[in-house]
Design a protein around this motif. Structure first.
Motif, PDB file in Angstrom:
ATOM      1  N   PRO A  96       0.795  -1.083   0.038  1.00  0.00           N
ATOM      2  CA  PRO A  96      -0.105   0.064   0.009  1.00  0.00           C
ATOM      3  C   PRO A  96       0.871   1.352   0.035  1.00  0.00           C
ATOM      4  O   PRO A  96       0.447   2.347  -0.694  1.00  0.00           O
ATOM      5  N   PRO A  97       2.069   1.404   0.589  1.00  0.00           N
ATOM      6  CA  PRO A  97       2.785   2.683   0.789  1.00  0.00           C
ATOM      7  C   PRO A  97       3.241   2.991  -0.808  1.00  0.00           C
ATOM      8  O   PRO A  97       3.513   4.261  -1.103  1.00  0.00           O
ATOM      9  N   ASP A 100      -1.066   3.010  -2.924  1.00  0.00           N
ATOM     10  CA  ASP A 100      -2.205   3.884  -2.813  1.00  0.00           C
ATOM     11  C   ASP A 100      -2.039   4.806  -1.327  1.00  0.00           C
ATOM     12  O   ASP A 100      -3.024   5.585  -1.373  1.00  0.00           O
ATOM     13  N   GLY A 101      -0.670   4.782  -1.083  1.00  0.00           N
ATOM     14  CA  GLY A 101      -0.376   5.891  -0.256  1.00  0.00           C
ATOM     15  C   GLY A 101      -0.794   5.535   1.258  1.00  0.00           C
ATOM     16  O   GLY A 101      -1.199   6.458   1.997  1.00  0.00           O
ATOM     17  N   THR A 102      -1.151   4.405   1.710  1.00  0.00           N
ATOM     18  CA  THR A 102      -1.880   4.046   3.169  1.00  0.00           C
ATOM     19  C   THR A 102      -0.751   3.191   3.684  1.00  0.00           C
ATOM     20  O   THR A 102       0.418   2.720   2.900  1.00  0.00           O
ATOM     21  N   LEU A 103      -0.932   2.873   4.927  1.00  0.00           N
ATOM     22  CA  LEU A 103       0.135   1.969   5.812  1.00  0.00           C
ATOM     23  C   LEU A 103      -0.672   1.040   6.653  1.00  0.00           C
ATOM     24  O   LEU A 103      -1.779   1.662   7.349  1.00  0.00           O
ATOM     25  N   ASP A 104      -0.229   0.056   6.871  1.00  0.00           N
ATOM     26  CA  ASP A 104      -0.794  -0.874   8.007  1.00  0.00           C
ATOM     27  C   ASP A 104      -0.868   0.036   9.383  1.00  0.00           C
ATOM     28  O   ASP A 104      -0.206   0.578   9.857  1.00  0.00           O
ATOM     29  N   PRO A 105      -2.255   0.192   9.691  1.00  0.00           N
ATOM     30  CA  PRO A 105      -2.222   0.931  10.933  1.00  0.00           C
ATOM     31  C   PRO A 105      -1.521   0.673  12.150  1.00  0.00           C
ATOM     32  O   PRO A 105      -1.063   1.490  12.912  1.00  0.00           O
ATOM     33  N   HIS A 108       1.876   2.206  11.173  1.00  0.00           N
ATOM     34  CA  HIS A 108       1.640   3.727  11.089  1.00  0.00           C
ATOM     35  C   HIS A 108       1.724   4.369  12.824  1.00  0.00           C
ATOM     36  O   HIS A 108       2.558   4.991  12.906  1.00  0.00           O
ATOM     37  N   ALA A 133       3.666   7.868   4.352  1.00  0.00           N
ATOM     38  CA  ALA A 133       2.381   7.378   4.614  1.00  0.00           C
ATOM     39  C   ALA A 133       2.055   7.423   5.940  1.00  0.00           C
ATOM     40  O   ALA A 133       0.875   7.669   6.331  1.00  0.00           O
ATOM     41  N   LEU A 155       1.343  10.491  -4.708  1.00  0.00           N
ATOM     42  CA  LEU A 155       0.733  10.107  -3.566  1.00  0.00           C
ATOM     43  C   LEU A 155       1.035  10.816  -2.371  1.00  0.00           C
ATOM     44  O   LEU A 155       0.194  10.894  -1.463  1.00  0.00           O
ATOM     45  N   TYR A 156       2.032  11.592  -2.280  1.00  0.00           N
ATOM     46  CA  TYR A 156       2.512  12.588  -1.296  1.00  0.00           C
ATOM     47  C   TYR A 156       2.899  13.570  -1.712  1.00  0.00           C
ATOM     48  O   TYR A 156       3.889  14.254  -1.625  1.00  0.00           O
TER      49      TYR A 156
END
Length: 339
Positions: A96-97, A100-105, A108, A133, A155-156
């Motif tokens: 994901p990083p 789609d710009g997300t990260l495992d909570p 994170h 992310a 993404l960022y």
């Protein structure tokens, strides 16, 4: 800062703890870079200066790039980040990083919590997107592999990305460019913590340059410039290193290379990624740091020997480069070597 973490047996190990966080899709080269460089940093008695451990999000093996299975030796998980002094995140080629710009909570939260308590956070290659992310690069300067620049910026957009440098040191958060630039950043960290001699010994142990010239721009795909046989600047760079005490000018360097100033400047930048003047200043500062660590010469003598002219000039350039005065640098790193 030293961690209060206690090893399973024996007396407390007060060494600086480096946690290397391997995420799914980790690049094996990046992972090995951090482990090998920090394990190679030793004092004059061969004592390791860092306690380096690999962890995964849940302590179980993860699949790295090329299908390699990687598991932490002792089942270390994200709890290691709570006691680490430095956290290194090696690059990832999937997940994901970078998609789609997300990260495992859980990752994170662990990174944010470690950063909040003052841990140094480091990324190698595309792992800068992991830090982004997690929100650790918002409004900060950073870098990443040149091939991922467009993805990163999409993404960022809140990150001040510089795709031309080998690494960025922004205090407690540091990022490096593609793959082998992780070597440059790890050696920079060792040099910052323990001085040039320790970093140089680690580099020799790993058979890598202790300092690489230029930036990432020199490795970006582009047509190879044509030039007459032998028309390069390597010989002039070697000559300049032997004459750092002399007041070298750009015409002096170009004359030695038997080129016009314009041609020499262009060729020099193509080969090193930086201008001749910037390269020369860096080499002079490298020599100054070595002399501060290993001799009793006063600041005026060192400034003259390095070609920086005066003590005032040396102080100004050293403070700009690493944020400390020559006397403070000498106190810190001569103590380290004696100890």
């Amino acid at each position: 800062m030293h961690s209060q973490h206690r090893p399973p047996t024996g007396e407390r190990d007060a060494r600086h703890i480096v946690a290397v966080l391997a995420l799914p899709g980790v690049v094996p080269f990046d992972l090995g870079t951090a482990v090998q460089l920090f394990r190679s940093a030793r004092d004059t008695t061969e004592r390791r200066l860092y306690k380096t451990r690999v962890c995964t999000p849940d302590g179980r093996p993860i699949t790295a790039g090329a299908g390699i299975l990687i598991g932490p030796e002792d089942g270390a998980d994200l709890s290691l980040l709570a006691v680490a002094d430095t956290i290194v995140v090696p690059g990832v080629d999937s997940g994901p990083p970078v998609t789609d710009g997300t990260l495992d909570p859980a990752v994170h939260l662990a990174l944010r919590t470690a950063h909040a308590r003052g841990a140094r956070i480091v990324s190698i290659c595309t792992a800068s997107m992991v830090l982004a992310a997690a929100g650790l690069l918002d409004d900060r300067p950073a870098t990443t592999h040149w091939g991922w620049v467009d993805t990163f910026r999409r993404l960022y957009p809140q990150v001040k990305l510089d795709p031309e440098v080998l690494f960025v040191d922004d205090g407690e958060v540091l990022t490096s460019a593609g793959v082998a630039a992780g070597i440059d950043l790890c050696l920079h960290i060792i040099r910052t913590d323990h001085g040039s001699e320790v970093a140089n010994r680690a580099a020799r142990r790993c058979v890598v340059p202790s300092w690489r010239e230029g930036g990432q721009a020199q490795y970006i795909e582009r047509p190879v410039p044509t030039s007459p046989a032998g028309a390069d600047t390597a010989a002039t760079r070697r000559w300049a290193l032997e004459h750092l005490a002399d007041p070298l000018t750009l015409p002096d360097l170009a004359g030695h290379a038997r080129m016009s100033v314009r041609t020499f400047t262009r060729r020099f930048r193509e080969e090193t990624g930086v201008s001749p003047n910037r390269w020369l200043l860096q080499r002079r500062l490298d020599l100054a740091r070595q002399l501060l660590e290993t001799t009793t010469l006063n600041v005026d003598q060192i400034a003259r020997r390095c070609g920086l002219g005066t003590a005032s000039s040396l102080r100004q350039h050293l403070h700009t480069a690493i944020g400390v005065a020559p006397s403070a640098y000498r106190r810190a790193f001569r103590r380290t070597e004696v100890a």
